[in-house]
Scaffold this motif. Structure first.
Motif, PDB file in Angstrom:
ATOM      1  N   MET A  21       6.936 -39.637  19.678  1.00  0.00           N
ATOM      2  CA  MET A  21       7.508 -40.448  18.396  1.00  0.00           C
ATOM      3  C   MET A  21       9.007 -40.619  18.451  1.00  0.00           C
ATOM      4  O   MET A  21       9.447 -41.739  18.317  1.00  0.00           O
ATOM      5  CB  MET A  21       7.305 -39.581  17.257  1.00  0.00           C
ATOM      6  N   GLU A  52       9.588 -30.315  25.434  1.00  0.00           N
ATOM      7  CA  GLU A  52      10.274 -31.097  26.496  1.00  0.00           C
ATOM      8  C   GLU A  52       9.720 -32.507  26.033  1.00  0.00           C
ATOM      9  O   GLU A  52       8.613 -32.687  25.710  1.00  0.00           O
ATOM     10  CB  GLU A  52       9.538 -30.694  27.777  1.00  0.00           C
ATOM     11  N   LEU A  53      10.788 -33.484  26.655  1.00  0.00           N
ATOM     12  CA  LEU A  53      10.263 -34.709  26.466  1.00  0.00           C
ATOM     13  C   LEU A  53      10.575 -35.617  27.648  1.00  0.00           C
ATOM     14  O   LEU A  53      11.393 -35.491  28.612  1.00  0.00           O
ATOM     15  CB  LEU A  53      11.289 -35.766  25.492  1.00  0.00           C
ATOM     16  N   ARG A  80      -2.925 -28.363  25.724  1.00  0.00           N
ATOM     17  CA  ARG A  80      -2.208 -29.450  26.444  1.00  0.00           C
ATOM     18  C   ARG A  80      -0.752 -29.626  25.563  1.00  0.00           C
ATOM     19  O   ARG A  80      -0.750 -29.037  24.356  1.00  0.00           O
ATOM     20  CB  ARG A  80      -3.102 -30.795  26.287  1.00  0.00           C
ATOM     21  N   PRO A  81       0.041 -30.184  26.243  1.00  0.00           N
ATOM     22  CA  PRO A  81       1.444 -30.518  25.111  1.00  0.00           C
ATOM     23  C   PRO A  81       1.237 -31.331  24.445  1.00  0.00           C
ATOM     24  O   PRO A  81       0.055 -32.056  24.165  1.00  0.00           O
ATOM     25  CB  PRO A  81       2.223 -31.242  26.623  1.00  0.00           C
ATOM     26  N   MET A  82       1.972 -31.161  23.457  1.00  0.00           N
ATOM     27  CA  MET A  82       1.832 -32.059  22.259  1.00  0.00           C
ATOM     28  C   MET A  82       3.123 -32.583  21.779  1.00  0.00           C
ATOM     29  O   MET A  82       4.307 -32.133  22.416  1.00  0.00           O
ATOM     30  CB  MET A  82       1.315 -31.206  21.039  1.00  0.00           C
ATOM     31  N   ASP A  83       3.242 -33.559  20.883  1.00  0.00           N
ATOM     32  CA  ASP A  83       4.430 -34.192  20.599  1.00  0.00           C
ATOM     33  C   ASP A  83       5.106 -33.260  19.713  1.00  0.00           C
ATOM     34  O   ASP A  83       4.741 -33.337  18.377  1.00  0.00           O
ATOM     35  CB  ASP A  83       4.258 -35.665  20.030  1.00  0.00           C
ATOM     36  N   GLY A  99       4.647 -28.024  30.927  1.00  0.00           N
ATOM     37  CA  GLY A  99       3.881 -27.760  29.810  1.00  0.00           C
ATOM     38  C   GLY A  99       3.477 -26.575  29.603  1.00  0.00           C
ATOM     39  O   GLY A  99       4.277 -25.657  30.095  1.00  0.00           O
ATOM     40  N   PRO A 100       2.611 -26.195  28.531  1.00  0.00           N
ATOM     41  CA  PRO A 100       2.405 -25.114  28.079  1.00  0.00           C
ATOM     42  C   PRO A 100       1.549 -24.072  29.151  1.00  0.00           C
ATOM     43  O   PRO A 100       0.952 -24.791  30.175  1.00  0.00           O
ATOM     44  CB  PRO A 100       1.363 -25.352  26.918  1.00  0.00           C
ATOM     45  N   PRO A 101       1.527 -22.576  29.192  1.00  0.00           N
ATOM     46  CA  PRO A 101       0.855 -22.051  30.185  1.00  0.00           C
ATOM     47  C   PRO A 101      -0.967 -22.176  29.873  1.00  0.00           C
ATOM     48  O   PRO A 101      -1.361 -22.715  28.867  1.00  0.00           O
ATOM     49  CB  PRO A 101       1.149 -20.671  29.810  1.00  0.00           C
ATOM     50  N   TRP A 117       8.981 -25.300  26.631  1.00  0.00           N
ATOM     51  CA  TRP A 117       8.125 -26.392  27.223  1.00  0.00           C
ATOM     52  C   TRP A 117       7.687 -27.051  25.924  1.00  0.00           C
ATOM     53  O   TRP A 117       7.349 -28.189  26.140  1.00  0.00           O
ATOM     54  CB  TRP A 117       6.854 -25.698  27.353  1.00  0.00           C
ATOM     55  N   ALA A 118       7.532 -26.405  24.615  1.00  0.00           N
ATOM     56  CA  ALA A 118       6.956 -27.365  23.596  1.00  0.00           C
ATOM     57  C   ALA A 118       7.897 -28.446  23.246  1.00  0.00           C
ATOM     58  O   ALA A 118       7.481 -29.563  22.468  1.00  0.00           O
ATOM     59  CB  ALA A 118       6.714 -26.717  22.109  1.00  0.00           C
ATOM     60  N   PRO A 127      -1.811 -23.643  23.232  1.00  0.00           N
ATOM     61  CA  PRO A 127      -2.424 -25.020  22.972  1.00  0.00           C
ATOM     62  C   PRO A 127      -2.997 -25.498  24.343  1.00  0.00           C
ATOM     63  O   PRO A 127      -2.385 -25.084  25.580  1.00  0.00           O
ATOM     64  CB  PRO A 127      -1.550 -25.902  22.653  1.00  0.00           C
TER      65      PRO A 127
END
Lengths: 339, 339
Positions: B1, B205-206, A218-221, B214-216, B202-203, A216
């Protein structure tokens, strides 16, 4: 660095053939994997609602530890009959364990089923479910080429809220060692990240085999641990046995039954990485591992390292097979340009 | 969320405390998790080289199914003595199962160990390994705040070719339900993708809890199923029991022992998603699940859905805890700006 085998299918393992059959009115079907003999086999069951047969015969502490074929089927418990058909057909051809001269050969046909009873197809079969015949037909169709997508055991499958199906992939590890995987994806979890388009398995994709979407942007929730729960509940999917990822992983190494078990255990990580959530109380997640024995591994510590390598490759292949199951089940996704 | 709990530690589960101890000359240590009573507990062992104690007492078919504390330790088999120290110390405080008046209370202290014997610390302890005392000290240190990184059971741990250690994370699922995880990361596999900087986790992470990388930015070659194998072989790491990811997941729901088992099983997916390869013949991957019982779940199908949700959250928390173990073990990484 490493590439898929020539077909990028589990049938890149020499001797292994795969056939599908389906019943279009029932929206269900069967996939049969025929070994080129009595191959070493193991199984690992991790879902909370499994349906299977001949799994105990593959327990490391038991005697046989081999399989002549593996059957995956829709139809929940009724689908187990597919393996009866396959066993009868194999025996009639003279394939199976020959315990004494003159007695019928005894084929070992482990099987696992997925639930597609609620998919709208005609399941009003009374005392005559179609799966025994579907098993025989799937076996007859077995070859080294086979279709992916909404076919065979994946004909009526759903992956979370979208179509599931059959996927397959392989990896050539060099030095004559080939690994393959086949998935029948009917999971409670999603193969797609919360953006609805990135495959969880994206990092393992080779040669744009499931669309080349990549990571992706960018990061996502991803904080919701069960994002589709309320919709799945409304569909009646949150019930034991109502969902399943079935996997078969195979290699051409000379693995023992216990080594096949470790390969199957490691391959469960391929489900974990490609589907979220996985291994829930409602999934029947089951993985079979097969080893043809054509390639001889070394002994001792080096051998264990090779088992770990094969298990890791099996996990990767199964992740890719899962993504390919979704990719080939949805023509629009299949045509979707890379993003 | 959804957000982490107030501390983003497993001690966000009310009543659970955690303490570390370490032996700097041995470069090893112990982490003790003290339950606020005899909590429901389950365990799932998936590595090929595990080291543990009091795992059978948590088997669903057995009687007790509860734990007063869980101990994670370095020191391979010698580390199991840490649980002896914890059990003696708890009993002396009056904590444990009281089978009859006047007999000493019997604390149930399941434990799992990781191998740090080859990390260069002084292990020349002869008949007096330090772990029993380290266990008692870790228990004494138990509180709701505790350090992450190269501490406690993770003092001498390696994650593949870089430093491992202790990580922890939590998730507030709302409606009073909290999930937490603690990892002691000493895996054969890497927590980083082949680019050497992106966390596999990474996906999940909060709040930039492990650097916000983040993602690559682009796809990378992940085709090698065991990319560090030759270097790990040279280090003597490719041996049974030489590596391990230990995990403890906890929640405040009223889970039974079998439900804790499912939670532990699902949490293994958190290892799979955060470490690659995982569950190899050389890892001792073991996960304990604890449930305080403070929050009452509903019954029937709705309850099973909540178990699935809790298990999925446990997997996510464990993935995050694993990434945080690496993040806090390496000061340079810890300071690394987000990319």
């Amino acid at each position: 660095m490493f590439r898929p085998g020539p077909k990028n299918l589990i049938t890149d393992i020499a001797g292994l053939t795969v056939g599908h059959s389906s019943d279009e009115s029932a929206r269900s079907g069967v996939t049969a994997l025929l070994c080129g003999g009595a191959w070493s086999a193991g199984v690992d069951v991790r879902g909370g609602g499994p349906g299977g047969r001949e799994t105990d015969v593959l327990a490391p502490e038991n005697l046989v530890g081999r399989a002549h074929a593996v059957v995956l089927a829709g139809g929940s418990v009724f689908g187990l009959a597919a393996a009866d058909g396959v066993a009868a057909a194999l025996s009639a051809k003279g394939i199976g364990l020959q315990l004494r001269p003159g007695s019928p050969p005894i084929p070992i046909v482990p099987a696992a089923v997925l639930h597609d009873l609620g998919n709208g197809g005609d399941k009003d079969w009374g005392l005559a479910p179609p799966y025994r015949d579907l098993g025989i037909r799937a076996l007859s169709a077995a070859g080294s080429d086979f279709a992916l997508g909404s076919v065979g055991a994946g004909r009526g499958a759903m992956a979370g809220l979208i179509k599931g199906g059959i996927g397959s992939a392989s990896l050539d590890l060099g030095e004559g060692l080939i690994i393959g995987a086949l998935a029948a994806l009917n999971s409670i979890g999603s193969a797609l990240m919360p953006d609805g388009k990135t495959y969880w398995a994206w990092a393992f994709e080779l040669d744009q085999e499931f669309g080349g979407g990549g990571p992706p942007r960018r990061p996502m929730d991803s904080s919701d641990p069960a994002p589709d729960e309320s919709r799945l509940m409304a569909l009646g999917r949150l019930q034991a046995g109502a969902n399943t990822t079935l996997g078969v992983v195979a290699c051409n190494a000379d693995l023992s039954t216990v080594e096949c078990k470790r390969m199957a255990m490691m391959a469960q990580d391929g489900i974990a990485r490609a589907v979220r959530p996985a291994h829930t109380p409602f999934d029947g997640d089951t993985i079979f591992a097969l080893a043809s024995g054509a390639a001889t591994l070394g002994g001792n510590q080096q051998r264990a390292a090779q088992i770990g390598r094969i298990g890791s490759a099996a996990a990767d292949c199964l992740s890719r097979a899962i993504a390919r199951a979704v990719h080939f089940s949805d023509p629009s996704r299949h045509q979707r340009p890379s993003v």
